[in-house]
Design a protein around this motif. Structure first.
Motif, PDB file in Angstrom:
ATOM      1  N   SER A  10       1.118  -1.197   0.004  1.00  0.00           N
ATOM      2  CA  SER A  10       0.150  -0.138  -0.029  1.00  0.00           C
ATOM      3  C   SER A  10       0.605   1.433   0.431  1.00  0.00           C
ATOM      4  O   SER A  10       2.243   0.969   0.915  1.00  0.00           O
ATOM      5  N   THR A  22      -8.409  -3.732  -7.239  1.00  0.00           N
ATOM      6  CA  THR A  22      -8.957  -4.493  -7.160  1.00  0.00           C
ATOM      7  C   THR A  22      -8.610  -4.727  -5.581  1.00  0.00           C
ATOM      8  O   THR A  22      -9.912  -4.429  -4.788  1.00  0.00           O
ATOM      9  N   GLY A  23      -8.483  -2.925  -5.319  1.00  0.00           N
ATOM     10  CA  GLY A  23      -7.902  -3.313  -4.102  1.00  0.00           C
ATOM     11  C   GLY A  23      -9.480  -2.273  -3.070  1.00  0.00           C
ATOM     12  O   GLY A  23     -10.228  -3.148  -2.076  1.00  0.00           O
ATOM     13  N   ALA A  24     -10.350  -2.075  -4.318  1.00  0.00           N
ATOM     14  CA  ALA A  24     -11.124  -1.621  -4.184  1.00  0.00           C
ATOM     15  C   ALA A  24     -12.439  -2.376  -3.936  1.00  0.00           C
ATOM     16  O   ALA A  24     -13.443  -2.156  -3.074  1.00  0.00           O
ATOM     17  N   TYR A  51     -11.916  -5.174  -2.313  1.00  0.00           N
ATOM     18  CA  TYR A  51     -11.151  -5.472  -1.070  1.00  0.00           C
ATOM     19  C   TYR A  51     -12.268  -4.432  -0.201  1.00  0.00           C
ATOM     20  O   TYR A  51     -12.799  -5.247   1.252  1.00  0.00           O
ATOM     21  N   ARG A  77     -13.139   4.753   1.719  1.00  0.00           N
ATOM     22  CA  ARG A  77     -11.512   5.521   1.778  1.00  0.00           C
ATOM     23  C   ARG A  77     -11.602   5.548   2.274  1.00  0.00           C
ATOM     24  O   ARG A  77     -10.194   6.838   3.108  1.00  0.00           O
ATOM     25  N   SER A  83      -9.776   0.743   5.594  1.00  0.00           N
ATOM     26  CA  SER A  83      -8.561   0.420   5.309  1.00  0.00           C
ATOM     27  C   SER A  83      -7.915  -1.029   5.716  1.00  0.00           C
ATOM     28  O   SER A  83      -7.808  -2.277   4.880  1.00  0.00           O
ATOM     29  N   ALA A  85     -10.265  -4.135   5.253  1.00  0.00           N
ATOM     30  CA  ALA A  85     -10.448  -4.620   3.359  1.00  0.00           C
ATOM     31  C   ALA A  85      -8.898  -5.263   3.660  1.00  0.00           C
ATOM     32  O   ALA A  85      -8.753  -6.628   3.464  1.00  0.00           O
ATOM     33  N   ARG A 122     -11.199 -14.193  -1.469  1.00  0.00           N
ATOM     34  CA  ARG A 122     -10.393 -14.272  -2.518  1.00  0.00           C
ATOM     35  C   ARG A 122     -11.000 -15.127  -3.401  1.00  0.00           C
ATOM     36  O   ARG A 122     -11.088 -14.609  -4.821  1.00  0.00           O
ATOM     37  N   GLY A 171      -3.387  -4.425  -7.632  1.00  0.00           N
ATOM     38  CA  GLY A 171      -3.211  -4.825  -6.055  1.00  0.00           C
ATOM     39  C   GLY A 171      -2.321  -5.974  -5.734  1.00  0.00           C
ATOM     40  O   GLY A 171      -1.010  -5.183  -5.319  1.00  0.00           O
ATOM     41  N   ARG A 172      -2.328  -6.983  -4.980  1.00  0.00           N
ATOM     42  CA  ARG A 172      -1.403  -7.476  -4.931  1.00  0.00           C
ATOM     43  C   ARG A 172      -1.162  -8.737  -4.891  1.00  0.00           C
ATOM     44  O   ARG A 172       0.276  -8.934  -5.191  1.00  0.00           O
ATOM     45  N   ASP A 173      -1.902  -9.418  -5.245  1.00  0.00           N
ATOM     46  CA  ASP A 173      -1.477 -10.826  -6.096  1.00  0.00           C
ATOM     47  C   ASP A 173      -2.015 -11.090  -7.987  1.00  0.00           C
ATOM     48  O   ASP A 173      -2.805 -11.541  -8.156  1.00  0.00           O
ATOM     49  N   ILE A 174      -1.957  -9.960  -8.580  1.00  0.00           N
ATOM     50  CA  ILE A 174      -2.512 -10.017 -10.146  1.00  0.00           C
ATOM     51  C   ILE A 174      -1.911 -10.643 -10.947  1.00  0.00           C
ATOM     52  O   ILE A 174      -1.980 -11.966 -11.316  1.00  0.00           O
ATOM     53  N   ARG A 216       0.851   9.169   2.113  1.00  0.00           N
ATOM     54  CA  ARG A 216      -0.511   8.536   2.446  1.00  0.00           C
ATOM     55  C   ARG A 216      -0.976   9.873   3.558  1.00  0.00           C
ATOM     56  O   ARG A 216      -2.230   9.947   2.918  1.00  0.00           O
TER      57      ARG A 216
HETATM   58  O1   DC Z   1      -4.980  -1.209  -2.362  1.00  0.00           O
HETATM   59  P1   DC Z   1      -6.269  -1.243  -1.118  1.00  0.00           P
HETATM   60  O2   DC Z   1      -5.089  -0.073  -0.169  1.00  0.00           O
HETATM   61  O3   DC Z   1      -6.575  -0.121  -1.878  1.00  0.00           O
HETATM   62  O4   DC Z   1      -6.343  -2.589  -1.314  1.00  0.00           O
HETATM   63  C1   DC Z   1      -6.887  -3.146   0.069  1.00  0.00           C
HETATM   64  C2   DC Z   1      -7.044  -4.208   1.450  1.00  0.00           C
HETATM   65  O5   DC Z   1      -7.093  -4.923   0.211  1.00  0.00           O
HETATM   66  C3   DC Z   1      -5.174  -4.035   1.575  1.00  0.00           C
HETATM   67  O6   DC Z   1      -4.808  -4.635   2.776  1.00  0.00           O
HETATM   68  C4   DC Z   1      -4.939  -5.547   1.108  1.00  0.00           C
HETATM   69  C5   DC Z   1      -5.856  -6.187  -0.075  1.00  0.00           C
HETATM   70  N1   DC Z   1      -5.973  -6.267  -0.849  1.00  0.00           N
HETATM   71  C6   DC Z   1      -5.488  -7.788  -1.451  1.00  0.00           C
HETATM   72  O7   DC Z   1      -5.422  -8.233  -0.275  1.00  0.00           O
HETATM   73  N2   DC Z   1      -5.532  -7.865  -3.016  1.00  0.00           N
HETATM   74  C7   DC Z   1      -5.920  -7.392  -4.411  1.00  0.00           C
HETATM   75  N3   DC Z   1      -5.851  -7.935  -4.810  1.00  0.00           N
HETATM   76  C8   DC Z   1      -5.816  -5.498  -3.446  1.00  0.00           C
HETATM   77  C9   DC Z   1      -6.094  -5.480  -2.922  1.00  0.00           C
END
Ligand code: DC
Length: 230
Positions: free
Chosen positions: A12, A34-36, A38, A91, A96, A99, A109, A129-132, A157
């Motif tokens: 993040s 994709t964070g949005a 979650y 937001r 946060s 999420a 997931r 995202g994190r796992d795209i 941030r």
């Molecule tokens: O990017 P962000 O801060 O808006 O994401 C919010 C939360 O979602 C963050 O703690 C990680 C999680 N996330 C995730 O696990 N996998 C993703 N593809 C996107 C976000």
């Protein structure tokens, strides 16, 4: 026809969404945050009183949720929960943590995986995202792992929160960044990590413009797209 996809993963505050949004505009791709998604599940869990640390409680709520993404005339992604536009609500700083907690749950997931993949089957996408690159779109045409030092990310941030008129304390923001990094990288399901075939982009010393140029060059190179204007 087959569509092209660009995966941008990272912790993040690395600048993923700001950069991905601009890159999508420049390239004519759809930007998918994709964070949005979650965050929307986190908001839903909170409003329905589900404990985000208990998978069974959150899993019980999932089938009741109508989560959709829409794109406004501005081309920006809006999130809807049960028909309500929750783009601003997700937001809030408090969401946060929600999420990040629900994102650690395999049931969540799994629930969101197909929605993300379908979007990439129907559009040229730049998805962050994190796992795209590792899980959602392992065949992505370009994979970037975008990162920066925790202090630099917390600083960004912190400024963002102040600009939105929210109260913020830098030390607390930094603690939250470190805690979220820990949770996102150490969870068992789809943890944040660089895909083997992803390019590492470190932006600690770079401003937004420099980061943008770096990524754009990299993407054009990988996609074999020529620069249109000089
Ligand atoms: O990017 P962000 O801060 O808006 O994401 C919010 C939360 O979602 C963050 O703690 C990680 C999680 N996330 C995730 O696990 N996998 C993703 N593809 C996107 C976000």
């Amino acid at each position: 026809m087959s569509y092209r996809s660009i995966a941008i993963d990272g912790p993040s505050g690395a600048g993923k969404s700001t950069l991905a949004k601009r890159l999508a505009q420049e390239l004519g791709f759809l930007y998918v945050d994709t964070g949005a998604i979650y965050r929307t599940v986190g908001l839903a869990a909170r409003s329905r009183g589900a404990d985000p640390d208990r998978e069974a409680e959150v899993a019980a709520v999932l089938p009741q949720l109508a989560i959709t993404m829409g794109y406004g005339e501005d081309g920006l992604q809006h999130m809807f929960l049960d028909g309500q536009d929750v783009t601003a609500a997700i937001r809030e700083n408090e969401i946060s943590a929600w999420a990040s907690k629900v994102a650690a749950l395999p049931a969540v997931r799994e629930f969101l995986l197909e929605m993300q993949r379908r979007t990439a089957r129907e559009h040229d996408v730049i998805m962050d995202g994190r796992d795209i690159g590792t899980v959602v779109l392992p065949q992505a045409d370009v994979k970037i792992f975008l990162t920066a030092a925790p202090e630099a990310r917390a600083q960004r941030r912190f400024r963002e929160l102040l600009e939105r008129g929210q109260q913020a304390d830098f030390d607390q923001v930094l603690r939250e960044v470190v805690e979220r990094d820990r949770r996102d990288t150490q969870r068992e399901t789809a943890p944040l990590r660089q895909a083997e075939d992803a390019v590492l982009a470190e932006t600690t010393g770079l401003d937004l413009e420099e980061s943008f140029r770096l990524l754009l060059g990299l993407i054009r190179d990988r996609l074999g797209v020529e620069e249109e204007n000089t």
